[in-house]
Design an enzyme around this catalytic site. Sequence first.
Site, PDB file in Angstrom:
ATOM      1  N   PRO A 172       0.787  -1.224   0.000  1.00  0.00           N
ATOM      2  CA  PRO A 172       0.000   0.000   0.000  1.00  0.00           C
ATOM      3  C   PRO A 172       0.823   1.280   0.000  1.00  0.00           C
ATOM      4  CG  PRO A 172      -0.141  -1.142   2.112  1.00  0.00           C
ATOM      5  CD  PRO A 172       0.513  -2.078   1.150  1.00  0.00           C
ATOM      6  N   ASN A 173       0.308   2.244  -0.730  1.00  0.00           N
ATOM      7  CA  ASN A 173       0.852   3.611  -0.829  1.00  0.00           C
ATOM      8  C   ASN A 173       2.106   3.705  -1.687  1.00  0.00           C
ATOM      9  OD1 ASN A 173      -1.144   4.826   0.946  1.00  0.00           O
ATOM     10  ND2 ASN A 173      -0.139   3.694   2.592  1.00  0.00           N
ATOM     11  N   ARG A 196       5.233  10.932  -2.499  1.00  0.00           N
ATOM     12  CA  ARG A 196       4.978  10.564  -1.107  1.00  0.00           C
ATOM     13  C   ARG A 196       6.241  10.715  -0.263  1.00  0.00           C
ATOM     14  NH1 ARG A 196       4.690   4.392   1.117  1.00  0.00           N
ATOM     15  NH2 ARG A 196       4.151   4.903   3.276  1.00  0.00           N
ATOM     16  N   TYR A 250      11.348   8.353   0.990  1.00  0.00           N
ATOM     17  CA  TYR A 250      11.202   7.400  -0.109  1.00  0.00           C
ATOM     18  C   TYR A 250      11.779   7.868  -1.438  1.00  0.00           C
ATOM     19  CZ  TYR A 250       8.058   5.476   3.404  1.00  0.00           C
ATOM     20  OH  TYR A 250       7.547   4.985   4.570  1.00  0.00           O
ATOM     21  N   ASN A 291       8.113  -5.564  -1.459  1.00  0.00           N
ATOM     22  CA  ASN A 291       8.078  -4.490  -0.476  1.00  0.00           C
ATOM     23  C   ASN A 291       6.645  -4.447   0.041  1.00  0.00           C
ATOM     24  OD1 ASN A 291       7.992  -2.232   1.063  1.00  0.00           O
ATOM     25  ND2 ASN A 291       9.017  -0.886  -0.403  1.00  0.00           N
ATOM     26  N   ALA A 350       3.450  -1.000   4.653  1.00  0.00           N
ATOM     27  CA  ALA A 350       2.981  -1.068   6.053  1.00  0.00           C
ATOM     28  C   ALA A 350       2.609  -2.487   6.469  1.00  0.00           C
ATOM     29  CB  ALA A 350       1.799  -0.130   6.240  1.00  0.00           C
ATOM     30  N   HIS A 380       4.742  -4.867   8.816  1.00  0.00           N
ATOM     31  CA  HIS A 380       4.746  -4.841  10.277  1.00  0.00           C
ATOM     32  C   HIS A 380       3.510  -5.493  10.887  1.00  0.00           C
ATOM     33  CE1 HIS A 380       7.817  -2.056   9.114  1.00  0.00           C
ATOM     34  NE2 HIS A 380       6.941  -1.236   8.585  1.00  0.00           N
ATOM     35  N   ASP A 395       1.898 -15.947   5.813  1.00  0.00           N
ATOM     36  CA  ASP A 395       1.397 -17.303   5.600  1.00  0.00           C
ATOM     37  C   ASP A 395       1.361 -17.653   4.113  1.00  0.00           C
ATOM     38  OD1 ASP A 395       1.142 -17.756   8.282  1.00  0.00           O
ATOM     39  OD2 ASP A 395      -1.050 -17.584   8.340  1.00  0.00           O
ATOM     40  N   GLU A 428      12.869  -9.472   0.859  1.00  0.00           N
ATOM     41  CA  GLU A 428      12.101  -8.344   1.403  1.00  0.00           C
ATOM     42  C   GLU A 428      12.871  -7.053   1.151  1.00  0.00           C
ATOM     43  OE1 GLU A 428      10.806  -8.787   5.524  1.00  0.00           O
ATOM     44  OE2 GLU A 428      11.051  -6.622   5.818  1.00  0.00           O
ATOM     45  N   HIS A 474      12.948  -2.644   1.379  1.00  0.00           N
ATOM     46  CA  HIS A 474      12.421  -1.355   1.838  1.00  0.00           C
ATOM     47  C   HIS A 474      13.275  -0.232   1.279  1.00  0.00           C
ATOM     48  CE1 HIS A 474       9.781  -3.439   4.547  1.00  0.00           C
ATOM     49  NE2 HIS A 474      10.807  -4.194   4.892  1.00  0.00           N
ATOM     50  N   LEU A 475      12.614   0.812   0.850  1.00  0.00           N
ATOM     51  CA  LEU A 475      13.350   1.999   0.396  1.00  0.00           C
ATOM     52  C   LEU A 475      14.087   2.636   1.573  1.00  0.00           C
ATOM     53  CD1 LEU A 475      10.169   2.781  -1.369  1.00  0.00           C
ATOM     54  CD2 LEU A 475      12.215   3.201  -2.705  1.00  0.00           C
ATOM     55  N   SER A 476      13.371   2.800   2.686  1.00  0.00           N
ATOM     56  CA  SER A 476      13.963   3.447   3.862  1.00  0.00           C
ATOM     57  C   SER A 476      14.593   2.401   4.775  1.00  0.00           C
ATOM     58  CB  SER A 476      12.882   4.223   4.625  1.00  0.00           C
ATOM     59  OG  SER A 476      11.896   3.331   5.119  1.00  0.00           O
ATOM     60  N   ARG A 507      13.939   4.177  12.006  1.00  0.00           N
ATOM     61  CA  ARG A 507      12.702   4.960  12.078  1.00  0.00           C
ATOM     62  C   ARG A 507      11.904   4.598  13.338  1.00  0.00           C
ATOM     63  NH1 ARG A 507       9.776   4.790   6.473  1.00  0.00           N
ATOM     64  NH2 ARG A 507       8.629   6.484   7.505  1.00  0.00           N
ATOM     65  N   ARG A 545       8.188   0.214  13.217  1.00  0.00           N
ATOM     66  CA  ARG A 545       8.685  -0.260  11.916  1.00  0.00           C
ATOM     67  C   ARG A 545       9.863  -1.236  12.057  1.00  0.00           C
ATOM     68  NH1 ARG A 545       6.040   3.216   8.220  1.00  0.00           N
ATOM     69  NH2 ARG A 545       5.685   5.238   9.162  1.00  0.00           N
TER      70      ARG A 545
HETATM   71  C1  DQA Z   1       8.520   0.922   3.522  1.00  0.00           C
HETATM   72  C2  DQA Z   1       8.671   1.090   5.033  1.00  0.00           C
HETATM   73  C3  DQA Z   1       7.348   0.835   5.732  1.00  0.00           C
HETATM   74  O1  DQA Z   1       7.498   0.998   7.140  1.00  0.00           O
HETATM   75  C4  DQA Z   1       6.297   1.829   5.245  1.00  0.00           C
HETATM   76  O2  DQA Z   1       5.044   1.545   5.839  1.00  0.00           O
HETATM   77  C5  DQA Z   1       6.200   1.877   3.765  1.00  0.00           C
HETATM   78  C6  DQA Z   1       7.412   1.780   2.951  1.00  0.00           C
HETATM   79  C7  DQA Z   1       9.828   1.279   2.767  1.00  0.00           C
HETATM   80  O3  DQA Z   1       9.936   0.917   1.600  1.00  0.00           O
HETATM   81  O4  DQA Z   1      10.701   1.948   3.325  1.00  0.00           O
HETATM   82  O5  DQA Z   1       5.133   2.091   3.216  1.00  0.00           O
HETATM   83  O6  DQA Z   1       8.250  -0.447   3.254  1.00  0.00           O
END
Ligand code: DQA
Length: 159
Positions: A12-13, A20, A25, A77, A80, A83, A90, A101, A103-105, A110, A114
Amino acid sequence: MTTSHILVLHGPNLNMLGTREPDHYGSQSLTDITEKMIALGNSLGLEITSFQSNHEGELVDRIQQAVSENIDGIVINPAAYTHTSIAIRDALLAINIPFIEVHLSNIHSREEFRHHSMLADAATGVVAGFGATSYLLALRGLAEFLHQPQQTTENHTGV
Ligand code: DQA
Protein backbone atom coordinates in the site's frame (compact mmCIF):
# COMPACT_ATOMS: atom_id res chain seq x y z
CA MET A 1 21.63 -18.37 -19.65
CA THR A 2 18.25 -19.69 -18.48
CA THR A 3 15.67 -16.98 -17.84
CA SER A 4 14.11 -16.87 -14.38
CA HIS A 5 10.71 -15.29 -13.87
CA ILE A 6 10.58 -12.79 -11.00
CA LEU A 7 7.43 -11.36 -9.43
CA VAL A 8 7.90 -7.91 -7.87
CA LEU A 9 5.19 -7.02 -5.35
CA HIS A 10 4.54 -3.57 -3.90
CA GLY A 11 2.20 -2.94 -0.98
CA PRO A 12 0.00 0.00 0.00
CA ASN A 13 0.85 3.61 -0.83
CA LEU A 14 3.81 2.65 -2.99
CA ASN A 15 1.73 3.76 -6.02
CA MET A 16 2.39 7.26 -4.63
CA LEU A 17 6.18 7.03 -4.84
CA GLY A 18 7.68 10.16 -6.32
CA THR A 19 5.43 12.51 -4.37
CA ARG A 20 4.98 10.56 -1.11
CA GLU A 21 7.30 11.67 1.76
CA PRO A 22 10.34 12.14 -0.53
CA ASP A 23 12.65 12.52 2.49
CA HIS A 24 11.97 8.86 3.29
CA TYR A 25 11.20 7.40 -0.11
CA GLY A 26 13.04 9.55 -2.68
CA SER A 27 11.74 11.13 -5.86
CA GLN A 28 11.47 8.17 -8.23
CA SER A 29 8.02 6.94 -9.19
CA LEU A 30 6.99 3.29 -9.18
CA THR A 31 7.12 3.40 -13.00
CA ASP A 32 10.73 4.68 -12.86
CA ILE A 33 11.67 1.86 -10.49
CA THR A 34 9.91 -0.78 -12.59
CA GLU A 35 11.68 0.40 -15.76
CA LYS A 36 15.06 0.15 -14.00
CA MET A 37 14.24 -3.33 -12.70
CA ILE A 38 13.23 -4.53 -16.16
CA ALA A 39 16.47 -3.14 -17.65
CA LEU A 40 18.63 -4.74 -14.95
CA GLY A 41 16.61 -7.95 -15.22
CA ASN A 42 17.38 -8.13 -18.95
CA SER A 43 21.11 -8.10 -18.24
CA LEU A 44 20.76 -10.69 -15.45
CA GLY A 45 18.53 -13.15 -17.29
CA LEU A 46 15.42 -12.26 -15.30
CA GLU A 47 11.95 -11.62 -16.66
CA ILE A 48 10.13 -9.13 -14.41
CA THR A 49 6.41 -8.96 -13.62
CA SER A 50 5.39 -6.11 -11.32
CA PHE A 51 2.21 -5.70 -9.27
CA GLN A 52 1.12 -3.05 -6.75
CA SER A 53 -1.94 -3.14 -4.51
CA ASN A 54 -3.30 -1.18 -1.59
CA HIS A 55 -5.23 -4.28 -0.49
CA GLU A 56 -3.84 -7.10 1.63
CA GLY A 57 -6.09 -9.78 0.09
CA GLU A 58 -5.05 -8.84 -3.45
CA LEU A 59 -1.41 -9.27 -2.47
CA VAL A 60 -2.23 -12.68 -0.93
CA ASP A 61 -4.05 -13.69 -4.15
CA ARG A 62 -1.08 -12.63 -6.28
CA ILE A 63 1.34 -14.60 -4.08
CA GLN A 64 -0.82 -17.73 -4.38
CA GLN A 65 -1.02 -17.35 -8.19
CA ALA A 66 2.79 -17.32 -8.37
CA VAL A 67 2.80 -21.13 -8.25
CA SER A 68 0.66 -21.64 -11.38
CA GLU A 69 2.60 -18.82 -13.10
CA ASN A 70 5.88 -20.69 -12.56
CA ILE A 71 7.47 -17.77 -10.70
CA ASP A 72 11.06 -18.59 -9.64
CA GLY A 73 11.55 -15.80 -7.11
CA ILE A 74 9.74 -12.88 -5.49
CA VAL A 75 10.92 -9.38 -4.56
CA ILE A 76 8.42 -7.86 -2.14
CA ASN A 77 8.08 -4.49 -0.48
CA PRO A 78 5.02 -5.14 1.68
CA ALA A 79 5.08 -1.48 2.86
CA ALA A 80 2.98 -1.07 6.05
CA TYR A 81 1.89 -4.72 5.86
CA THR A 82 5.50 -5.63 6.67
CA HIS A 83 4.75 -4.84 10.28
CA THR A 84 1.27 -6.35 10.58
CA SER A 85 0.43 -9.02 8.03
CA ILE A 86 0.30 -12.63 9.18
CA ALA A 87 -1.76 -13.30 6.00
CA ILE A 88 1.08 -12.23 3.68
CA ARG A 89 3.59 -14.18 5.75
CA ASP A 90 1.40 -17.30 5.60
CA ALA A 91 0.93 -16.93 1.82
CA LEU A 92 4.68 -16.70 1.26
CA LEU A 93 5.32 -19.71 3.51
CA ALA A 94 2.63 -21.68 1.65
CA ILE A 95 4.21 -21.39 -1.80
CA ASN A 96 7.83 -22.32 -1.15
CA ILE A 97 9.28 -19.76 -3.60
CA PRO A 98 12.34 -17.79 -2.41
CA PHE A 99 11.65 -14.14 -1.67
CA ILE A 100 13.63 -11.00 -0.87
CA GLU A 101 12.10 -8.34 1.40
CA VAL A 102 12.81 -4.78 0.27
CA HIS A 103 12.42 -1.35 1.84
CA LEU A 104 13.35 2.00 0.40
CA SER A 105 13.96 3.45 3.86
CA ASN A 106 16.01 1.97 6.68
CA ILE A 107 13.11 0.73 8.80
CA HIS A 108 15.47 0.17 11.75
CA SER A 109 16.36 3.87 12.01
CA ARG A 110 12.70 4.96 12.08
CA GLU A 111 9.79 4.63 14.52
CA GLU A 112 9.93 1.57 16.76
CA PHE A 113 6.79 0.01 15.21
CA ARG A 114 8.68 -0.26 11.92
CA HIS A 115 11.56 -2.24 13.42
CA HIS A 116 9.71 -5.55 13.38
CA SER A 117 8.96 -7.41 10.16
CA MET A 118 6.47 -10.28 9.99
CA LEU A 119 8.42 -11.73 7.03
CA ALA A 120 12.13 -11.11 7.51
CA ASP A 121 13.00 -14.39 9.29
CA ALA A 122 11.51 -16.37 6.40
CA ALA A 123 13.14 -14.28 3.64
CA THR A 124 16.16 -15.38 1.61
CA GLY A 125 17.45 -11.83 2.11
CA VAL A 126 16.42 -8.35 3.25
CA VAL A 127 17.54 -5.05 1.69
CA ALA A 128 16.63 -1.72 3.31
CA GLY A 129 17.74 1.88 3.29
CA PHE A 130 19.12 2.42 -0.21
CA GLY A 131 16.08 4.13 -1.70
CA ALA A 132 15.11 2.85 -5.15
CA THR A 133 18.49 1.10 -5.33
CA SER A 134 17.23 -1.35 -2.67
CA TYR A 135 15.10 -2.98 -5.36
CA LEU A 136 18.05 -3.31 -7.75
CA LEU A 137 20.27 -4.79 -5.03
CA ALA A 138 17.52 -7.27 -4.21
CA LEU A 139 17.31 -8.29 -7.86
CA ARG A 140 21.06 -8.83 -8.07
CA GLY A 141 21.01 -10.93 -4.90
CA LEU A 142 18.06 -13.00 -6.08
CA ALA A 143 19.71 -13.60 -9.50
CA GLU A 144 22.84 -14.94 -7.81
CA PHE A 145 20.80 -17.06 -5.45
CA LEU A 146 18.67 -18.56 -8.24
CA HIS A 147 21.51 -19.12 -10.70
CA GLN A 148 24.01 -20.59 -8.27
CA PRO A 149 24.76 -24.31 -8.69
CA GLN A 150 22.63 -26.49 -6.41
CA GLN A 151 24.12 -26.69 -2.94
CA THR A 152 24.71 -30.24 -1.76
CA THR A 153 25.65 -31.67 1.58
CA GLU A 154 28.27 -33.85 -0.08
CA ASN A 155 31.64 -33.78 1.62
CA HIS A 156 34.35 -32.89 -0.90
CA THR A 157 37.26 -33.12 1.52
CA GLY A 158 37.52 -36.89 1.15
CA VAL A 159 37.34 -37.24 4.95
C1 DQA B 1 8.52 0.92 3.52
C2 DQA B 1 8.67 1.09 5.03
C3 DQA B 1 7.35 0.83 5.73
O1 DQA B 1 7.50 1.00 7.14
C4 DQA B 1 6.30 1.83 5.25
O2 DQA B 1 5.04 1.55 5.84
C5 DQA B 1 6.20 1.88 3.76
C6 DQA B 1 7.41 1.78 2.95
C7 DQA B 1 9.83 1.28 2.77
O3 DQA B 1 9.94 0.92 1.60
O4 DQA B 1 10.70 1.95 3.32
O5 DQA B 1 5.13 2.09 3.22
O6 DQA B 1 8.25 -0.45 3.25
